[in-house]
Design an enzyme around this catalytic site. Structure first.
Site, PDB file in Angstrom:
ATOM      1  N   GLU A 158       0.861  -1.180   0.000  1.00  0.00           N
ATOM      2  CA  GLU A 158       0.000   0.000   0.000  1.00  0.00           C
ATOM      3  C   GLU A 158       0.899   1.233   0.000  1.00  0.00           C
ATOM      4  OE1 GLU A 158      -3.377  -0.493   2.433  1.00  0.00           O
ATOM      5  OE2 GLU A 158      -4.142   1.512   2.083  1.00  0.00           O
ATOM      6  N   GLU A 208      -2.141   0.590  13.392  1.00  0.00           N
ATOM      7  CA  GLU A 208      -3.342   0.957  12.634  1.00  0.00           C
ATOM      8  C   GLU A 208      -4.601   0.624  13.421  1.00  0.00           C
ATOM      9  OE1 GLU A 208      -3.737  -1.244   8.982  1.00  0.00           O
ATOM     10  OE2 GLU A 208      -5.066   0.279   8.140  1.00  0.00           O
TER      11      GLU A 208
HETATM   12  C1  RAM Z   1      -6.465   2.101   4.615  1.00  0.00           C
HETATM   13  C2  RAM Z   1      -5.279   2.963   4.764  1.00  0.00           C
HETATM   14  C3  RAM Z   1      -5.495   4.293   5.383  1.00  0.00           C
HETATM   15  C4  RAM Z   1      -6.898   4.765   5.355  1.00  0.00           C
HETATM   16  C5  RAM Z   1      -7.708   4.131   4.279  1.00  0.00           C
HETATM   17  C6  RAM Z   1      -9.125   4.605   4.219  1.00  0.00           C
HETATM   18  O1  RAM Z   1      -6.251   1.180   3.571  1.00  0.00           O
HETATM   19  O2  RAM Z   1      -4.253   2.253   5.386  1.00  0.00           O
HETATM   20  O3  RAM Z   1      -4.994   4.384   6.682  1.00  0.00           O
HETATM   21  O4  RAM Z   1      -6.880   6.147   5.184  1.00  0.00           O
HETATM   22  O5  RAM Z   1      -7.672   2.753   4.327  1.00  0.00           O
END
Ligand code: RAM
Length: 860
Positions: free
Chosen positions: A459, A736
């Protein structure tokens, strides 16, 4: 007054070399006695043999206009400043700053992109990157020599066998079709009389490497790898010799077998072409390059520092895993790569696999999804040993599993944009200090040329919402203005004609959730709230000017979408993304009405644009967006606040938005909302019940409505989900998900399980502003509000920030019911101390100590 000002700062450059601003703005700091005030300044600008001075009566010292003719391409100037006090005193001259312009006119470029001319299957993984080279003669006395360089893909340059520069992953990631960055190098010392060679390594990087999730894409910006390099040698006799990439260069494959950001690099040292970038090398087997196209008008100079190695870390342990693998533990989740030193037989292979975590004692790569994150090195078999580090990849990791010869050492090299550190925090609670340290590490790992969500999985893109919530924290910790002003140009460049701001910048395709782009609150609001946040921290009105159209276009779009009722209540939204109550497979399905979130952001963005307009003197904007902000706030309350003060979504995020964005009509309504928020926090057992939107706001919402105790309860909670839960689990970065590592020690099975995501670390801004008590009260910290709010059993806290005016600091200590606060302000600033909601008398520059019995008004 003898003390000279600091050496002048040029724009936001750490090194104003190869800059793109023809009229760079100048700033300086002053360390004068407390009573001293600047009343005027004198700038001396030396250009060639001309020396000019400019005397200006002004108390300003930040981002002052260039006072004379613009710089020409390649032009150098030496700048000094001296200042005059209101008392008539005059300083010494500052130390000088040398500034040099890059290539400011597209017509300056003769270099064309060059790369290998052999056939390649663009869909294959098997495309060896080219080396490109050119031999040339030097004759005469050299005064200076510069290389201006960029690439399709990534590059590293060599001249006469020596590495040029110490930047990495250059030219970084911009919106390549519109803005491709180039860097300028001083290579005077690398040249010599007679034959010389310039050469370039190339790598896939963001340009043509695999990019994007669910398999991703290749060749997103083109299938080629090409170097753009223009060497200009200036001789004492006035001649200039230019050696630019063109059809006269040669290409050959090198030892890099394949390379990519996600997958890592494979290198075969047996295929090295010894001496290829040195004189006397015979380029047998090299073939003429293919020359590609690039509009030189798209080449832009850097506004911030490049990516560099900023630290080297040795392993804290070498682990033998249950399955018998050798795993190095670096003790810190970091971003970068390994450098190995190995001795073994020719053809022996080293394989390095990295991961952020172990599970069951083994390296655990599943959270990396499709990022292979594996480097390999085939030995040439040199008896003295060999050293290697991949060139064109980066990994997010704490652990590295290594297969290969036993005679091997490795260190981790940390890479990120080489931003100047500007902010520090400490306090009496070691867990809180570690939380703050984790925020710093997550910032370092995710400011790799662009601000990313995460640095490890498939990503690593510039998610706008993540940066939007984190920007105030980022701007405290490091000088991000140069880097982010470039990225914000890219935000504007990627904005759709109707004003839609992408989910991430630069834009790459993805599955239907993200492609085509749709407008979404909190993410799109990066266009408004981030320029404003940076302005508050730096006082840079030029940045506001540059972003105003982009900001206005975003709010105008939302205004059209909302329509006459001013409620943005249609369409796709992410809402309070990753609210812990949302199901793992639907992170947008949080407790808070998505349209409540969207409308709150609409109000905040309208207000930000009105404020931008006021700073820029755009009266029509002040009026239009000011009235719009009022109307949206009113509509928000009418739709989402019930008569008794409860909200339609009775969630922490809903109250945090209403309070944090100042949407409520009265102090009474704010107090009611704060009280309900505190009740909800207590009812949730002080566990986090907010996502990306609510989490950065909730502590402020509490502390600004008299619920400080609850704010501390929330901050200091250790059970999952909480800020400190990961710390108790040994986290060294911000995760996260609150439970990226589950309480049973296993990794969260969700597909989005990063251990390095700065967004939820935005609470650090509250640590700086409220716990320690350091807030800019006027742009650039020209006025500072010192408002520490001790609590939570802390006995000490401190925050320091290197502001545009110099170091601003506060520390407080609580001993036997007496609070001692020490504040520090640099010349050119003023402050107020606010210990109980009532600002006391103003503070001037210098260090001040204040003692107060807790609970009593401050006595400065
Ligand atoms: C995830 C990303 C990010 C977020 C989006 C919507 O894939 O890691 O942190 O902003 O989604």
């Amino acid at each position: 007054m003898a003390f000279p000002p600091s050496r002048p700062v040029v724009e936001h450059h750490r090194e104003p070399f190869g800059i793109g601003e023809a009229r760079p703005r100048i700033s300086w700091t002053i360390s004068a006695p407390p009573w001293w005030r600047q009343a005027g300044y004198e700038l001396e600008i030396v250009r060639g043999s001309e020396i000019r001075t400019h005397v200006v009566r002004s108390a300003e010292q930040i981002l002052l206009p260039w006072p004379e003719e613009p710089l020409a391409s390649r032009e150098r100037a030496t700048i000094r400043v001296r200042v005059e006090g209101a008392d008539g005193s005059r300083s010494e001259w500052s130390p000088p700053t040398e500034v040099e312009a890059g290539l400011l006119d597209p017509a300056d470029w003769s270099a064309r992109p060059v790369g290998g001319a052999w056939p390649e299957d663009p869909d294959s993984d098997d495309r060896r990157p080219a080396l490109v080279r050119r031999a040339f003669d030097v004759s005469g006395e050299i005064v200076s020599a510069r290389v201006y360089a960029s690439a399709h893909g990534l590059y590293e340059l060599e001249i006469n066998g020596a590495r040029v520069g110490d930047d990495a992953l250059s030219p970084g990631w911009t919106v390549y079709p519109k803005r491709l960055r180039y860097y300028t190098y001083d290579v005077t010392a690398l040249l010599r009389g007679g034959e010389n060679v310039i050469g370039g390594w190339l790598g896939d990087g963001w340009y043509r490497g695999r990019l994007g999730w669910r398999g991703g894409f290749r060749n997103l910006f083109g299938p080629d790898l090409s170097l753009i390099a223009q060497l200009e040698i200036h001789y004492a006799d006035g001649r200039t010799q230019t050696v630019a990439t063109d059809a006269d260069w040669l290409a050959a494959t090198g030892p890099i077998v394949r390379t990519g950001n996600y997958d890592g690099e494979d290198y075969d040292a047996r295929d090295e072409r010894a001496g290829w970038s040195s004189a006397g090398y015979d380029p047998v087997g090299w073939t003429p390059v293919a020359v590609r196209q690039r509009d030189p008008a798209t080449l832009v100079a850097p506004t911030g520092p490049p990516v560099r190695c900023t630290e080297e870390i040795t392993p804290v342990a070498v682990l033998a895993t249950p399955s018998g693998k050798r795993v190095l533990d670096f003790g810190q989740n970091l971003v970068g790569r390994l450098r190995i030193r190995v001795r073994g037989e020719r053809g022996a292979k080293v394989v390095i696999r990295t991961a952020e975590v172990l599970q069951d004692g083994e390296l655990y790569q599943r959270p990396l999804r499709d990022a292979r994150s594996t480097d390999s090195y085939v030995l040439a078999g040199r008896p003295e040993g060999e050293e290697w580090e991949p060139r064109f990849t980066f990994h997010g990791f704490r652990y590295a599993e290594i297969e290969g010869p036993d005679d091997l050492d490795a260190i981790a090299r940390v890479y990120h944009s080489d931003l100047e550190r500007t902010g520090w925090f400490s306090c009496s609670d070691p867990l809180l200090e570690r939380l703050h340290e984790n925020v710093v590490w997550s910032m370092r790992g995710n400011f790799v040329d662009i601000p990313t969500d995460c640095p490890q999985r498939d990503e690593r893109v510039g998610w706008t919402g993540d940066l939007q919530v984190f920007a105030p924290t980022a701007a405290f910790l490091h000088d991000v203005t140069g880097m982010l002003s470039s990225w914000l140009r890219d935000v504007a460049a990627e904005q759709l004609p109707d004003g839609t701001v992408p989910w991430y910048v630069p834009v790459i395709p993805a599955h239907e959730m993200w492609t085509p782009i749709r407008p979404g609150a909190a993410w799109g609001d990066v266009a408004t709230l981030t320029p404003w946040a940076l302005y508050e921290r730096t006082g840079d009105t030029g940045l506001l000017e540059a972003q105003y159209e982009s900001a206005r276009a975003w709010v105008d779009l939302v205004d059209r979408l909302a329509g006459d009722d001013h409620l943005w209540n249609t369409g796709f939204q992410l809402g309070d993304w990753l609210d812990p109550s949302a199901p793992p497979d639907d992170p947008a399905a949080g407790m808070t009405d998505k349209y409540l979130v969207a409308t709150a952001y609409f109000a905040a963005s309208s207000r930000a644009v009105a404020r931008m307009a006021a700073v820029l003197g755009r009266e029509e904007g002040v009026d239009r967006y000011g009235k719009l902000a009022d109307a949206v706030a009113e509509a928000f309350c009418a739709a989402y606040v019930l008569p008794g003060g409860r909200m339609v979504s009775d969630s922490q995020t809903a109250y945090s938005l209403a309070i944090g964005f100042d949407l409520l009509p009265s102090a009474q309504a704010r107090a009611t909302a704060g009280a309900r928020l505190a009740e909800l926090v207590a009812a949730a057992g002080n566990r986090i019940a907010t996502g990306f939107v609510g989490t950065p706001l909730v502590t402020d919402a509490l502390s600004s409505t008299g619920e400080l105790t609850t704010a501390y309860d929330l901050l200091l909670e250790r059970e999952c989900p909480s800020w400190l839960y990961p710390v108790t689990q040994g986290a060294t970065t911000i995760w996260e998900r609150w439970d990226s590592l589950l309480p049973d020690g296993r990794v969260n099975p969700g597909s989005m399980t990063s251990f390095n995501h700065y967004a939820l670390g935005a609470v650090a801004d509250w640590l700086h502003r409220v716990v320690a008590g350091l807030t800019p009260a006027a742009p650039g910290y020209r006025e500072v509000r010192f408002a520490p709010r001790p609590g939570g059993g802390l006995t000490r806290a401190e925050a320091r920030h290197r502001s545009p005016y110099g170091m601003v600091g506060i520390s407080w200590e609580l001993v036997d019911g007496e609070l001692t606060v020490v504040t520090e302000l640099p010349t050119g600033t003023t402050g107020v101390l606010d210990l109980d909601g009532e600002p006391s008398q103003p503070l001037g520059p210098g260090t001040h100590r204040h003692r107060v019995a807790v609970g009593l008004p401050a006595v400065p």
